[in-house]
Design an enzyme around this catalytic site. Structure first.
Site, PDB file in Angstrom:
ATOM      1  N   HIS A 187       5.276  -2.994   6.226  1.00  0.00           N
ATOM      2  CA  HIS A 187       5.554  -4.249   6.279  1.00  0.00           C
ATOM      3  C   HIS A 187       4.349  -5.321   5.369  1.00  0.00           C
ATOM      4  O   HIS A 187       3.579  -5.632   6.080  1.00  0.00           O
ATOM      5  CB  HIS A 187       5.242  -4.575   7.593  1.00  0.00           C
ATOM      6  CG  HIS A 187       6.220  -6.028   8.094  1.00  0.00           C
ATOM      7  ND1 HIS A 187       6.986  -5.957   9.256  1.00  0.00           N
ATOM      8  CD2 HIS A 187       6.043  -7.155   7.370  1.00  0.00           C
ATOM      9  CE1 HIS A 187       7.258  -7.198   9.246  1.00  0.00           C
ATOM     10  NE2 HIS A 187       6.735  -7.909   8.309  1.00  0.00           N
ATOM     11  N   ARG A 230       5.633 -11.543  -2.322  1.00  0.00           N
ATOM     12  CA  ARG A 230       5.989 -12.907  -2.688  1.00  0.00           C
ATOM     13  C   ARG A 230       6.444 -12.928  -4.077  1.00  0.00           C
ATOM     14  O   ARG A 230       6.826 -14.042  -4.496  1.00  0.00           O
ATOM     15  CB  ARG A 230       4.590 -13.619  -2.615  1.00  0.00           C
ATOM     16  CG  ARG A 230       4.029 -13.800  -1.157  1.00  0.00           C
ATOM     17  CD  ARG A 230       4.780 -14.274  -0.121  1.00  0.00           C
ATOM     18  NE  ARG A 230       3.972 -14.493   1.013  1.00  0.00           N
ATOM     19  CZ  ARG A 230       4.423 -14.449   2.250  1.00  0.00           C
ATOM     20  NH1 ARG A 230       5.720 -14.402   2.494  1.00  0.00           N
ATOM     21  NH2 ARG A 230       3.921 -14.825   3.200  1.00  0.00           N
ATOM     22  N   HIS A 248      13.323  -8.587  12.785  1.00  0.00           N
ATOM     23  CA  HIS A 248      12.095  -9.668  12.914  1.00  0.00           C
ATOM     24  C   HIS A 248      12.637 -10.070  14.301  1.00  0.00           C
ATOM     25  O   HIS A 248      13.703 -11.192  14.430  1.00  0.00           O
ATOM     26  CB  HIS A 248      11.757 -10.512  11.766  1.00  0.00           C
ATOM     27  CG  HIS A 248      10.890 -11.834  12.441  1.00  0.00           C
ATOM     28  ND1 HIS A 248       9.518 -12.019  11.874  1.00  0.00           N
ATOM     29  CD2 HIS A 248      11.133 -12.818  13.248  1.00  0.00           C
ATOM     30  CE1 HIS A 248       9.061 -12.962  12.634  1.00  0.00           C
ATOM     31  NE2 HIS A 248       9.941 -13.504  13.235  1.00  0.00           N
ATOM     32  N   ASN A 255       3.840 -15.381  13.142  1.00  0.00           N
ATOM     33  CA  ASN A 255       5.050 -15.229  13.866  1.00  0.00           C
ATOM     34  C   ASN A 255       5.461 -13.744  13.829  1.00  0.00           C
ATOM     35  O   ASN A 255       5.561 -13.335  12.714  1.00  0.00           O
ATOM     36  CB  ASN A 255       6.225 -16.046  13.176  1.00  0.00           C
ATOM     37  CG  ASN A 255       7.326 -16.058  13.965  1.00  0.00           C
ATOM     38  OD1 ASN A 255       7.739 -15.362  14.855  1.00  0.00           O
ATOM     39  ND2 ASN A 255       8.365 -17.073  13.752  1.00  0.00           N
ATOM     40  N   HIS A 302       4.262  -8.574   2.499  1.00  0.00           N
ATOM     41  CA  HIS A 302       4.895  -9.623   1.812  1.00  0.00           C
ATOM     42  C   HIS A 302       4.168  -9.858   0.329  1.00  0.00           C
ATOM     43  O   HIS A 302       3.004 -10.507   0.420  1.00  0.00           O
ATOM     44  CB  HIS A 302       4.828 -10.738   2.478  1.00  0.00           C
ATOM     45  CG  HIS A 302       5.636 -10.801   3.675  1.00  0.00           C
ATOM     46  ND1 HIS A 302       6.971 -11.185   4.046  1.00  0.00           N
ATOM     47  CD2 HIS A 302       5.189 -10.360   5.180  1.00  0.00           C
ATOM     48  CE1 HIS A 302       7.381 -11.091   5.217  1.00  0.00           C
ATOM     49  NE2 HIS A 302       6.201 -10.577   6.080  1.00  0.00           N
ATOM     50  N   ASP A 315       1.779  -6.433   8.466  1.00  0.00           N
ATOM     51  CA  ASP A 315       2.676  -7.640   8.016  1.00  0.00           C
ATOM     52  C   ASP A 315       1.664  -8.454   7.152  1.00  0.00           C
ATOM     53  O   ASP A 315       1.403  -9.834   7.596  1.00  0.00           O
ATOM     54  CB  ASP A 315       2.794  -8.477   9.343  1.00  0.00           C
ATOM     55  CG  ASP A 315       3.775  -9.456   9.291  1.00  0.00           C
ATOM     56  OD1 ASP A 315       4.388  -9.614   8.192  1.00  0.00           O
ATOM     57  OD2 ASP A 315       4.064 -10.075  10.114  1.00  0.00           O
ATOM     58  N   HIS A 321      -0.748 -16.825   1.957  1.00  0.00           N
ATOM     59  CA  HIS A 321      -0.355 -18.142   1.550  1.00  0.00           C
ATOM     60  C   HIS A 321      -1.500 -18.708   1.170  1.00  0.00           C
ATOM     61  O   HIS A 321      -2.587 -18.105   1.209  1.00  0.00           O
ATOM     62  CB  HIS A 321      -0.098 -18.861   3.129  1.00  0.00           C
ATOM     63  CG  HIS A 321       1.277 -18.497   3.731  1.00  0.00           C
ATOM     64  ND1 HIS A 321       2.382 -18.446   3.116  1.00  0.00           N
ATOM     65  CD2 HIS A 321       1.307 -17.748   4.923  1.00  0.00           C
ATOM     66  CE1 HIS A 321       3.503 -18.012   3.962  1.00  0.00           C
ATOM     67  NE2 HIS A 321       2.744 -17.620   4.964  1.00  0.00           N
TER      68      HIS A 321
HETATM   69  O1  DOR Z   1       3.882 -15.031  10.230  1.00  0.00           O
HETATM   70  C1  DOR Z   1       4.628 -14.432   9.363  1.00  0.00           C
HETATM   71  N1  DOR Z   1       4.740 -14.772   8.402  1.00  0.00           N
HETATM   72  N2  DOR Z   1       5.914 -13.838   9.963  1.00  0.00           N
HETATM   73  C2  DOR Z   1       6.838 -13.349   9.269  1.00  0.00           C
HETATM   74  O2  DOR Z   1       7.571 -12.798  10.070  1.00  0.00           O
HETATM   75  C3  DOR Z   1       7.065 -13.734   7.898  1.00  0.00           C
HETATM   76  C4  DOR Z   1       5.626 -14.030   7.305  1.00  0.00           C
HETATM   77  C5  DOR Z   1       5.575 -14.675   6.025  1.00  0.00           C
HETATM   78  O3  DOR Z   1       6.554 -14.243   5.419  1.00  0.00           O
HETATM   79  O4  DOR Z   1       4.694 -15.592   5.727  1.00  0.00           O
HETATM   80 ZN    ZN Z   2       6.751  -9.995   8.147  1.00  0.00          ZN
END
Ligand code: DOR
Ligand code: ZN
Length: 437
Positions: A61, A65, A180, A286, A63, A313, A317
């Site tokens: 899991h 980007r 999710h 989240n 990201h 996860d 950002h």
């Molecule tokens: O906190 C989160 N950020 N939860 C998610 O499910 C998506 C993720 C994101 O893409 O930044």
């Molecule tokens: Zn996620």
């Protein structure tokens, strides 16, 4: 490629139940031999004395980007962060821009991964077209294009019918759904819009609580999805479990023979909502941070096997985005460069998990659930291996990370244990914090 001979490391391989001081000979991209006193004149010798050798870690899991949000992370920088953290295999989430909802988009992401990534990179595909939660994607062709699971991560699958179809289609494609399970801003706005237009809700019709704050419908979604998984006997993998109630639902489902697995993230194992104020927006995630009771239950679930695996996860950002006020800052935090140390320091060291159990949950089982070629030190298998220094004490400092993200809630934490070498397909890609390309 020179042959590598790892000498005198404590080999921990949960699959073969090995736990002994051994040598490992790597020839080309494969494991050639494991045993005592291996001799090979033509290989580069690497001392692993006092260190632990395990299969490379697997994070299902993350990201990365790319495409669309390369300013937050690229597949390349994400793969560097993974290698630095001891991960040799990852599975990317499809909530990019455009989202990974068609075969060419999957193919393109995998191509970028192949050309720029330094570890093994797989991807999930979207459940719904455009991540909009309306129409289902063409699951079979996405899976045939290389997607290893489907997910609308970032958003819940609001429509019960959509989720039902997703399970049916993923079963047909011999894949799995990793939903999710929690509300999102997008989902709430949609819900508001729907009630404004006085439409009959074709969205989630469970007992979700729609108070403005905090998001708290995780268990309702899980309950619904368990019912649907039972009905369809499809494979369901619950992402980032954060509530005590969810753990209980999953435990019951497992007892009832539902084809279900689950993951937990380090932040839900170590932080509570009380930390939000102290940490600030880097703790905005989240599903959100929960109460101590929930953290205890998620931990207990991880220990007793209700929760199968650990996944970071990793959700980068920018500093600028996270500098916004709480309400406006984006959800998400990074984890690839901290997960191993946090698990070693807070779960293994106090004796909650053995080293072997931790590796099982961070390598063997994630590979098994997502059917990835990873998590094994068997002879002849791909040499994805890490060397861990279990004694190395260090202070988490996101300014030093390879990830572009600095949104780490664990900054300044003192931890013990680190991957000091990462080997992918027989090639050293990280040594003592340096990435080698
Ligand atoms: O906190 C989160 N950020 N939860 C998610 O499910 C998506 C993720 C994101 O893409 O930044
Ligand atoms: Zn996620």
């Amino acid at each position: 490629m020179p042959k590598l001979l790892l000498k005198n490391g404590t080999v921990i391989d949960p699959k073969s139940k090995k736990n002994d001081v051994l040598d490992i000979l790597i020839d080309g991209c494969k494991i050639k031999a494991i045993g005592k006193n291996i001799k090979d004149k033509n290989s580069q010798i690497i001392s692993a004395k006092g260190k632990i050798i395990t299969p490379g870690l697997v994070d299902v899991h993350v990201h990365f980007r790319e495409p669309g949000f390369e300013y937050k992370e690229t597949i390349k920088t994400g793969s560097y962060a993974a290698a630095a953290g001891g991960f040799t295999t990852v599975v990317m989430e499809p909530n990019t821009s455009p989202p990974l909802d068609t075969p060419p988009r999957i193919a393109r992401a995998l191509e970028i991964a192949k050309n720029t990534g330094i570890i093994n990179i797989y991807t999930k595909a979207c459940i719904s077209k455009g991540l909009r939660g309306n129409r289902i994607t063409d699951v079979k062709t996405l899976v045939n294009s290389g997607a290893v699971a489907i997910s609308d991560d970032g958003n819940p699958v609001a429509g019960k019918k959509l989720m039902h179809n997703a399970l049916i289609e993923s079963k047909k494609a011999n894949s799995l759904v990793s939903p999710h399970c929690e509300e999102s801003k997008f989902y709430r706005n949609k819900k508001k819009l729907a009630s404004k237009e006085k439409k009959q809700s074709h969205y989630f019709t469970g007992t979700a609580r729609f108070a403005d704050k905090p998001y708290c419908s995780e268990a309702d979604f899980i309950k619904r999805d368990i019912e649907l998984a039972k009905k369809t006997s499809a494979k369901l993998h619950i992402s980032h479990v954060s509530l005590a109630e969810s753990v209980e639902l999953i435990a019951n489902a497992k007892n009832n023979g539902v084809n279900i697995t689950a993951e937990a993230a380090p932040h839900h194992l170590l932080l509570t909502e009380k930390d939000e104020e102290k940490i600030g927006t880097n703790a905005k995630v989240n599903p959100p941070l929960r109460t101590q009771k929930d953290v205890d239950a998620v931990r207990e679930g991880l220990i007793n096997g209700t929760i199968d695996i650990i996944a970071s996860d990793h959700a980068p950002h920018t500093i600028r985005e996270k500098a916004l006020i709480w309400e406006k800052a984006p959800f998400g935090l990074i984890g690839l460069e901290t997960t191993l140390a946090l698990v070693l320091t807070h779960l293994v060291k106090p004796g909650l998990l053995t080293m072997s159990q931790a590796i099982k949950k961070m390598s063997v089982l994630p590979a098994k659930i997502f059917r990835l070629k990873a998590g094994s030190l068997a002879l002849g298998s791909k040499a994805d291996i890490i060397i861990i220094d279990p004694k190395k004490k260090w202070t988490i400092s996101s300014s030093k990370f390879y990830s572009k993200g600095r949104n780490c809630p664990f900054d300044e934490w003192e931890v013990q244990g680190k991957a000091v070498m990462t080997i992918v397909k027989g090639k050293i890609v990280m040594k003592d914090d340096e990435i080698i390309v």
